[in-house]
Design an enzyme around this catalytic site. Sequence first.
Site, mmCIF file in Angstrom:
data_model
loop_
_atom_site.group_PDB
_atom_site.id
_atom_site.type_symbol
_atom_site.label_atom_id
_atom_site.label_comp_id
_atom_site.label_asym_id
_atom_site.label_seq_id
_atom_site.Cartn_x
_atom_site.Cartn_y
_atom_site.Cartn_z
ATOM 1 N N SER A 81 0.971 -1.392 0.159
ATOM 2 C CA SER A 81 0.189 -0.136 -0.222
ATOM 3 C C SER A 81 0.664 1.208 0.270
ATOM 4 O O SER A 81 1.371 1.626 -0.937
ATOM 5 C CB SER A 81 -1.028 -0.258 0.640
ATOM 6 O OG SER A 81 -2.380 0.832 1.079
ATOM 7 N N HIS A 226 -7.699 -5.305 0.361
ATOM 8 C CA HIS A 226 -6.737 -4.817 0.543
ATOM 9 C C HIS A 226 -5.167 -5.552 1.580
ATOM 10 O O HIS A 226 -4.722 -5.377 1.035
ATOM 11 C CB HIS A 226 -7.339 -3.680 1.034
ATOM 12 C CG HIS A 226 -5.860 -2.591 0.548
ATOM 13 N ND1 HIS A 226 -5.304 -2.159 -0.725
ATOM 14 C CD2 HIS A 226 -5.255 -1.928 1.493
ATOM 15 C CE1 HIS A 226 -4.675 -1.320 0.026
ATOM 16 N NE2 HIS A 226 -4.369 -1.043 1.036
#
Length: 247
Positions: A81, A226
């Site tokens: 990320s 995610h």
Amino acid sequence: MAPETTATLFCIPHAGGSAAHYTQLRSFLPDTLRLRPLELPGRGRRHNEPLHTSMSTLCNDLLDAIRPEAEAAPYAIFGHSMGGLLAFLCAMRAAERNMPLPRRLFLSATATPESPRFMPDITGLPCAQPSFEELSPEQLWEHVVEMGGIPQCVASSDEFRSYLMPVLHADFTAVTSWKPQGTIKPIPVPITVFLGEEDFLTKEKAAEWQSLTTVDFSLHLFPGNHFYLQENWAGLADCITQRLGQR
């Protein structure tokens, strides 16, 4: 393929994360690949240091930690990320400073710097949602928990929340305030992208990283959202090891 000399895998955490996030990865890597999770200021063993709200400052901090080993032996960088964007920026800056380049970048669940949906892809906020600056602390916390980065049993702890909120705010400020200076040119570093099949970042958006390398590119999907990596350490380690020829 015969393993080469021992290489170092530097790992950069996500927004709000720490080096401890990569603890489980260590047991799945071969002896020829040395794991070096990097700690950002203001968390973990560096919790007494001031937090940074600038991607440029964070990148400089990371390069200071990477440089000694990079000049002595082969290395690669993994970033998840926000950490993926920092990994790419570190490779760019290493080239600018004539440092040895990483053998490969492993970019996990992160959009390209020039993506039109750069801010939503990094934060996980739908386009119709308010900007980061407009979010209340409660809204920010809810979004982070919803993304799967914090177990519910931990998220309910007021003590943990009070510790993590300043870190999250600093990291999200750094990510959402960063803007590329001009057109970003491809780098001569192979890029492998990892992505959860249920991530808000689409496969098509993740594939845009191919335009930012002049050499090899690959994209691997894993089950999950995610934070897919929490359930896929063994598979990640296998992909990383194969790509680096460290078997």
